[in-house]
Scaffold this motif. Structure first.
Motif, short mmCIF file in Angstrom:
data_model
loop_
_atom_site.label_atom_id
_atom_site.label_comp_id
_atom_site.label_asym_id
_atom_site.label_seq_id
_atom_site.Cartn_x
_atom_site.Cartn_y
_atom_site.Cartn_z
N VAL A 177 37.99 45.76 9.06
CA VAL A 177 37.93 45.52 7.62
C VAL A 177 37.95 44.02 7.37
O VAL A 177 38.79 43.29 7.89
CB VAL A 177 39.12 46.19 6.89
CG1 VAL A 177 39.12 45.80 5.42
CG2 VAL A 177 39.03 47.69 7.04
N LEU A 178 36.98 43.56 6.58
CA LEU A 178 36.78 42.12 6.41
C LEU A 178 37.41 41.58 5.14
O LEU A 178 37.99 40.50 5.12
CB LEU A 178 35.28 41.84 6.40
CG LEU A 178 34.83 40.39 6.26
CD1 LEU A 178 35.11 39.65 7.55
CD2 LEU A 178 33.36 40.32 5.92
N VAL A 179 37.28 42.32 4.06
CA VAL A 179 37.69 41.83 2.75
C VAL A 179 39.11 42.30 2.43
O VAL A 179 39.46 43.45 2.68
CB VAL A 179 36.72 42.31 1.65
CG1 VAL A 179 37.15 41.82 0.29
CG2 VAL A 179 35.31 41.80 1.97
N LYS A 180 39.90 41.41 1.89
CA LYS A 180 41.28 41.74 1.54
C LYS A 180 41.32 42.84 0.48
O LYS A 180 40.49 42.87 -0.43
CB LYS A 180 41.98 40.51 0.96
CG LYS A 180 42.10 39.33 1.90
CD LYS A 180 42.75 38.17 1.17
CE LYS A 180 42.79 36.92 2.02
NZ LYS A 180 43.37 35.78 1.29
N ALA A 181 42.28 43.69 0.57
CA ALA A 181 42.48 44.69 -0.47
C ALA A 181 43.07 44.01 -1.71
O ALA A 181 43.71 42.97 -1.62
CB ALA A 181 43.44 45.77 0.02
N ALA A 229 27.36 41.23 8.32
CA ALA A 229 26.72 42.49 7.90
C ALA A 229 27.71 43.36 7.15
O ALA A 229 27.37 44.01 6.14
CB ALA A 229 26.17 43.23 9.12
N LYS A 230 28.96 43.41 7.63
CA LYS A 230 30.00 44.19 6.96
C LYS A 230 30.26 43.63 5.57
O LYS A 230 30.42 44.38 4.60
CB LYS A 230 31.28 44.14 7.79
CG LYS A 230 32.43 44.98 7.25
CD LYS A 230 32.28 46.43 7.61
CE LYS A 230 33.53 47.22 7.29
NZ LYS A 230 33.45 48.63 7.72
N SER A 261 27.39 44.50 3.19
CA SER A 261 27.48 45.93 2.86
C SER A 261 28.56 46.17 1.81
O SER A 261 28.38 46.95 0.86
CB SER A 261 27.77 46.73 4.13
OG SER A 261 27.97 48.10 3.83
N HIS A 262 29.69 45.48 1.96
CA HIS A 262 30.79 45.62 1.00
C HIS A 262 30.37 45.10 -0.37
O HIS A 262 30.65 45.73 -1.40
CB HIS A 262 32.02 44.87 1.50
CG HIS A 262 33.14 44.83 0.50
ND1 HIS A 262 34.00 45.88 0.30
CD2 HIS A 262 33.51 43.86 -0.40
CE1 HIS A 262 34.87 45.58 -0.65
NE2 HIS A 262 34.60 44.36 -1.08
N GLU A 263 29.69 43.95 -0.40
CA GLU A 263 29.29 43.36 -1.68
C GLU A 263 28.33 44.26 -2.45
O GLU A 263 28.29 44.25 -3.67
CB GLU A 263 28.65 41.99 -1.45
CG GLU A 263 29.58 40.92 -0.89
CD GLU A 263 30.63 40.45 -1.88
OE1 GLU A 263 30.78 41.06 -2.95
OE2 GLU A 263 31.32 39.46 -1.60
N PHE A 302 21.30 45.89 5.13
CA PHE A 302 21.18 44.45 5.26
C PHE A 302 21.54 43.95 6.66
O PHE A 302 21.63 42.75 6.88
CB PHE A 302 22.10 43.76 4.24
CG PHE A 302 21.67 43.95 2.82
CD1 PHE A 302 20.55 43.32 2.31
CD2 PHE A 302 22.41 44.77 1.97
CE1 PHE A 302 20.16 43.50 0.99
CE2 PHE A 302 22.03 44.95 0.65
CZ PHE A 302 20.90 44.32 0.16
N SER A 303 21.72 44.87 7.62
CA SER A 303 22.19 44.48 8.94
C SER A 303 21.25 43.50 9.63
O SER A 303 21.68 42.52 10.25
CB SER A 303 22.38 45.72 9.82
OG SER A 303 23.37 46.56 9.30
#
Length: 372
Positions: free
Chosen positions: A178-182, A264-265, A268-270, A351-352
């Protein structure tokens, strides 16, 4: 152009007529209201310009070299008021039904992927979308905020290398950490006010949000809001800094972002529904900060150092290439976020390939900067 100077939300027929050298009567003889004027301007000038820039991006993807990429970067190096106005009109159209009716054909033709795309053409379309979105972000930021010519120089090399990258990409994003903070929210009144502000500004725009509406959302009185914040501007800045800083890349991940599928992650999240609240609120705050000086410092802080990542590094690690890498990744992520504002189908795009090519290009840039 009046849109670039005043903004879509503040545009009036009187102001536009005055800037064009027309009398008040002459302006109203031509247009019934500002919405009708916006539609005319989109159809006659801004829409064709959007098509032209998109086709420039498609050409750069099909023939990736300095000759096709450099003109895109030049659009940001010497941004025109008309191009900045085109970007704002595109982004505001989602909550302006009259303008959206005029803009929708462009969105459907160019930004929404065709179901009949082959794997190869889908890959090219995703690269074109990312290139177009990145160009829009750069035009808008360079026109309205402090120019960052060093980043544009970096992006020119990185984008050229990204589009020229032909390696096969096979990434399983489910295996990426998991890349982005909750979201870091509590039940304090200040926290609830920040969340309500992000919701209302995100859905209605900055000018559509009022202290009264925000207070009603959290079931408190306007007076209670003013105990913490002197103005709507101060509350918006508080919410912006809280959301942007608290919900970006984890510090421990950024050290490895160029050695994994993390970009890439991130893209995808954005593009996902998980990012919707942050997506709309940050966009509307940026649009408002262009014309409201009290909001601009918070925006500039994030443009210079997204998420405050570089500032938290030890002094010895704050090399110029690190700042350029952070800014470049943030601009690409913002571009995908803006695409998702314009079209919900963005969440279904892979978008990978683009992300991996971008990562490799950034890695090459890092090596180039480290060379003696």
């Amino acid at each position: 152009m009046a849109i670039a100077r005043r903004g879509v939300d503040s545009l009036s027929l009187r102001d536009a007529g005055t800037m064009a050298g027309l009398t008040h009567g002459a302006t109203y003889a031509r247009y019934e209201d500002s919405h009708e004027m916006l539609v005319d301007v989109w159809q006659s000038r801004l829409g064709p310009r959007a098509v032209q820039i998109f086709e420039m991006c498609a050409r750069a993807v099909s023939h990736p070299n300095e000759d096709t990429v450099k003109p895109l970067i030049e659009l940001a190096r010497r941004p025109e008021a008309e191009d900045a106005a085109m970007v704002e009109a595109l982004m505001v159209s989602r909550r302006n039904p009259v303008l959206l009716e005029a803009v929708e054909p462009f969105i459907q033709k160019y930004l929404v992927p065709d179901d009949a795309l082959t794997a190869t053409s889908a890959r090219a379309h995703a690269r074109t979308l990312c290139t177009f979105a990145l160009t829009l972000v750069c035009i808008f930021e360079e026109y309205h905020f402090d120019p960052d010519l060093q980043n544009l120089e970096t992006l020119e090399r990185v984008l050229t290398a990204t589009l020229a990258h032909t390696g096969e990409v096979e990434l399983n994003l489910d295996d990426v950490e998991v890349l982005v903070k909750a979201a870091n929210r509590d039940e304090s009144l200040k926290s609830r006010l920040a969340h309500a502000t992000s919701q209302i500004v995100g859905s209605s725009g900055y000018y559509g949000a009022t202290i009264s509406r925000i207070a009603r959302r959290v079931e408190c009185s306007p007076g209670a809001v003013y105990k913490f914040f002197r103005s709507k501007e101060e509350l918006t800045v508080f919410a912006f800094r809280r959301i942007v800083v608290n919900e970006w890349i984890e510090e421990h991940m950024f050290g490895r972002i160029l050695d994994s599928a993390a970009i890439a992650k991130l893209l995808s999240h954005e593009a996902s529904t998980e990012s919707a609240l942050r997506r709309y609120f940050t966009l509307e705050t940026v649009l408002a900060a262009v014309h409201i000086e009290t909001l601009k410092p918070a925006i500039l802080d994030q443009l210079r150092d997204p998420g405050g990542y570089v500032n938290r590094l030890p002094a010895d690690d704050r090399q110029p290439i690190v700042a350029q890498t952070v800014r470049s990744i943030a601009r690409m992520a913002k571009g995908v976020r803006w695409l998702a504002v314009l079209s919900p189908t963005t969440g279904s795009i892979d978008f990978s390939d683009t992300a991996e090519a971008f990562r490799v290009a950034l890695k090459q840039e890092e090596s180039r900067a480290a060379a003696p």
